[in-house]
Design a protein around this motif. Structure first.
Motif, PDB file in Angstrom:
ATOM      1  N   PHE A  83       4.192 -39.175  -5.051  1.00 12.44           N
ATOM      2  CA  PHE A  83       3.234 -39.881  -5.907  1.00 12.44           C
ATOM      3  C   PHE A  83       1.802 -39.767  -5.370  1.00 12.44           C
ATOM      4  CE2 PHE A  83       7.218 -41.930  -7.238  1.00 12.44           C
ATOM      5  CZ  PHE A  83       7.113 -41.736  -8.605  1.00 12.44           C
ATOM      6  N   ARG A  84       1.652 -39.828  -4.053  1.00 10.24           N
ATOM      7  CA  ARG A  84       0.316 -39.684  -3.461  1.00 10.24           C
ATOM      8  C   ARG A  84      -0.241 -38.293  -3.731  1.00 10.24           C
ATOM      9  NH1 ARG A  84      -0.960 -37.128   0.712  1.00 10.24           N
ATOM     10  NH2 ARG A  84       1.079 -37.228   1.743  1.00 10.24           N
ATOM     11  N   GLU A  85       0.559 -37.272  -3.509  1.00  2.39           N
ATOM     12  CA  GLU A  85       0.099 -35.897  -3.712  1.00  2.39           C
ATOM     13  C   GLU A  85      -0.225 -35.616  -5.180  1.00  2.39           C
ATOM     14  OE1 GLU A  85      -0.826 -33.413  -1.816  1.00  2.39           O
ATOM     15  OE2 GLU A  85      -0.357 -34.389   0.079  1.00  2.39           O
ATOM     16  N   LEU A  86       0.579 -36.135  -6.094  1.00  2.00           N
ATOM     17  CA  LEU A  86       0.276 -35.937  -7.511  1.00  2.00           C
ATOM     18  C   LEU A  86      -1.074 -36.556  -7.860  1.00  2.00           C
ATOM     19  CD1 LEU A  86       3.772 -36.461  -9.157  1.00  2.00           C
ATOM     20  CD2 LEU A  86       2.431 -34.341  -9.080  1.00  2.00           C
ATOM     21  N   GLU A  87      -1.322 -37.741  -7.338  1.00  2.00           N
ATOM     22  CA  GLU A  87      -2.615 -38.370  -7.615  1.00  2.00           C
ATOM     23  C   GLU A  87      -3.759 -37.580  -6.977  1.00  2.00           C
ATOM     24  OE1 GLU A  87      -4.228 -42.783  -8.209  1.00  2.00           O
ATOM     25  OE2 GLU A  87      -3.133 -42.486  -6.341  1.00  2.00           O
ATOM     26  N   GLU A  88      -3.572 -37.123  -5.735  1.00  2.00           N
ATOM     27  CA  GLU A  88      -4.618 -36.361  -5.044  1.00  2.00           C
ATOM     28  C   GLU A  88      -4.890 -35.008  -5.701  1.00  2.00           C
ATOM     29  OE1 GLU A  88      -3.533 -35.943  -0.929  1.00  2.00           O
ATOM     30  OE2 GLU A  88      -3.773 -38.090  -0.515  1.00  2.00           O
ATOM     31  N   GLU A  89      -3.845 -34.353  -6.207  1.00  2.00           N
ATOM     32  CA  GLU A  89      -4.004 -32.989  -6.714  1.00  2.00           C
ATOM     33  C   GLU A  89      -4.231 -32.887  -8.219  1.00  2.00           C
ATOM     34  OE1 GLU A  89      -0.999 -30.326  -5.270  1.00  2.00           O
ATOM     35  OE2 GLU A  89      -1.620 -30.609  -3.195  1.00  2.00           O
ATOM     36  N   ILE A  90      -3.553 -33.754  -8.997  1.00  2.00           N
ATOM     37  CA  ILE A  90      -3.695 -33.636 -10.453  1.00  2.00           C
ATOM     38  C   ILE A  90      -4.170 -34.934 -11.096  1.00  2.00           C
ATOM     39  CG2 ILE A  90      -2.027 -31.749 -10.538  1.00  2.00           C
ATOM     40  CD1 ILE A  90      -0.050 -33.691 -11.915  1.00  2.00           C
ATOM     41  N   GLY A  91      -4.574 -35.892 -10.273  1.00  2.00           N
ATOM     42  CA  GLY A  91      -5.222 -37.093 -10.779  1.00  2.00           C
ATOM     43  C   GLY A  91      -4.335 -38.102 -11.469  1.00  2.00           C
ATOM     44  N   THR A  92      -3.028 -38.002 -11.287  1.00  2.00           N
ATOM     45  CA  THR A  92      -2.147 -39.002 -11.900  1.00  2.00           C
ATOM     46  C   THR A  92      -0.879 -39.175 -11.072  1.00  2.00           C
ATOM     47  OG1 THR A  92      -1.063 -39.730 -13.934  1.00  2.00           O
ATOM     48  CG2 THR A  92      -0.884 -37.399 -13.424  1.00  2.00           C
ATOM     49  N   ARG A  93      -0.356 -40.381 -11.113  1.00  2.00           N
ATOM     50  CA  ARG A  93       0.978 -40.642 -10.579  1.00  2.00           C
ATOM     51  C   ARG A  93       1.836 -41.202 -11.706  1.00  2.00           C
ATOM     52  NH1 ARG A  93       1.303 -44.124  -5.688  1.00  2.00           N
ATOM     53  NH2 ARG A  93      -0.418 -42.980  -4.823  1.00  2.00           N
ATOM     54  N   ASP A  94       1.363 -40.989 -12.930  1.00  2.00           N
ATOM     55  CA  ASP A  94       2.009 -41.501 -14.129  1.00  2.00           C
ATOM     56  C   ASP A  94       3.129 -40.546 -14.566  1.00  2.00           C
ATOM     57  OD1 ASP A  94       2.424 -43.345 -16.110  1.00  2.00           O
ATOM     58  OD2 ASP A  94       0.618 -42.828 -17.268  1.00  2.00           O
ATOM     59  N   VAL A  95       4.180 -40.485 -13.729  1.00  2.00           N
ATOM     60  CA  VAL A  95       5.320 -39.605 -13.976  1.00  2.00           C
ATOM     61  C   VAL A  95       6.622 -40.382 -13.810  1.00  2.00           C
ATOM     62  CG1 VAL A  95       4.099 -37.522 -13.188  1.00  2.00           C
ATOM     63  CG2 VAL A  95       5.532 -38.801 -11.577  1.00  2.00           C
ATOM     64  N   GLU A  96       7.652 -39.810 -14.375  1.00  2.00           N
ATOM     65  CA  GLU A  96       9.007 -40.338 -14.230  1.00  2.00           C
ATOM     66  C   GLU A  96       9.818 -39.278 -13.491  1.00  2.00           C
ATOM     67  OE1 GLU A  96      12.827 -40.774 -17.225  1.00  2.00           O
ATOM     68  OE2 GLU A  96      10.811 -40.983 -18.058  1.00  2.00           O
ATOM     69  N   ILE A  97      10.520 -39.668 -12.435  1.00  2.00           N
ATOM     70  CA  ILE A  97      11.380 -38.717 -11.720  1.00  2.00           C
ATOM     71  C   ILE A  97      12.635 -38.483 -12.556  1.00  2.00           C
ATOM     72  CG2 ILE A  97      12.775 -38.291  -9.655  1.00  2.00           C
ATOM     73  CD1 ILE A  97      10.723 -39.968  -8.073  1.00  2.00           C
ATOM     74  N   ILE A  98      12.888 -37.219 -12.871  1.00  2.00           N
ATOM     75  CA  ILE A  98      14.062 -36.819 -13.645  1.00  2.00           C
ATOM     76  C   ILE A  98      15.213 -36.476 -12.690  1.00  2.00           C
ATOM     77  CG2 ILE A  98      14.992 -35.132 -15.296  1.00  2.00           C
ATOM     78  CD1 ILE A  98      12.795 -36.906 -16.511  1.00  2.00           C
ATOM     79  N   ALA A  99      14.898 -35.722 -11.631  1.00  2.00           N
ATOM     80  CA  ALA A  99      15.927 -35.280 -10.687  1.00  2.00           C
ATOM     81  C   ALA A  99      15.274 -34.880  -9.364  1.00  2.00           C
ATOM     82  CB  ALA A  99      16.712 -34.105 -11.264  1.00  2.00           C
ATOM     83  N   GLU A 100      16.123 -34.774  -8.361  1.00  2.00           N
ATOM     84  CA  GLU A 100      15.698 -34.376  -7.016  1.00  2.00           C
ATOM     85  C   GLU A 100      16.589 -33.227  -6.567  1.00  2.00           C
ATOM     86  OE1 GLU A 100      15.942 -36.498  -2.619  1.00  2.00           O
ATOM     87  OE2 GLU A 100      15.705 -37.765  -4.385  1.00  2.00           O
ATOM     88  N   TYR A 101      15.986 -32.198  -5.992  1.00  2.00           N
ATOM     89  CA  TYR A 101      16.786 -31.101  -5.443  1.00  2.00           C
ATOM     90  C   TYR A 101      17.581 -31.677  -4.269  1.00  2.00           C
ATOM     91  CZ  TYR A 101      18.031 -26.366  -4.064  1.00  2.00           C
ATOM     92  OH  TYR A 101      18.731 -25.231  -3.768  1.00  2.00           O
TER      93      TYR A 101
END
Length: 165
Positions: A65-83
């Motif tokens: 969530f931190r990286e998404l906000e730093e790189e693409i300006g949002t943490r407004d996502v829903e986790i669908i799956a994890e490898y």
């Protein structure tokens, strides 16, 4: 030809940076499966998924969530799956010099979906990307930088086999 034991010893000497990566699906998912890719500001024609280092004491999900906000300006996502496991790759020589003391990255991948109304802004405090686009899964490899393709294929194939993409 090197034997298996020598290869194992060489790999054990390598230092991999703990890292998290996000395969970001558009808010149109599951009706339309398009994946976010972005072009790095510091490497010409190097398209990739958002990713970044995991800080000391930080979980991979917190880093996501931190990286998404730093790189693409949002943490407004829903986790669908994890490898289900960590994957790694080595840096090409030119990048390894900049990333010293690391020889590559050990990554945890998440498949996430942008929430409806989420806004992407790559003009962040320290921009890492110059442009971005959403592309169909089949077109990803027209863009992705060469040294990440093997890992991307492995992870995307898993999510496809599991029925997510």
């Amino acid at each position: 030809m090197t034997d298996k034991n020598e290869n194992t010893i060489n790999n054990e000497k390598k230092k991999f940076r703990p890292n998290v990566a996000a395969i970001v699906l558009s808010a149109k998912y599951p009706h339309k499966c398009e994946i976010f890719i972005a072009s790095r500001t510091d490497v010409e024609n190097a398209w990739q998924f958002p990713q970044g280092g995991i800080d000391e004491g930080e979980s991979s999900k917190e880093a996501l969530f931190r990286e998404l906000e730093e790189e693409i300006g949002t943490r407004d996502v829903e986790i669908i799956a994890e490898y289900p496991s960590w994957v790694s790759y080595e840096f090409p020589a030119a990048i390894a010099k900049r990333m010293y003391p690391y020889d590559g990255q050990r990554q945890k991948y998440y498949l996430v979906k942008l929430k409806k109304g989420a806004r992407i802004n790559i003009n962040t405090e320290i921009p890492e990307f110059s442009e971005y686009k959403f592309v169909p899964t089949k077109n990803i490899y027209d863009y992705i930088t060469f040294f990440k393709r093997t890992v991307y294929k492995q992870v995307l194939q898993y999510f496809k086999t599991e029925g997510y993409i």
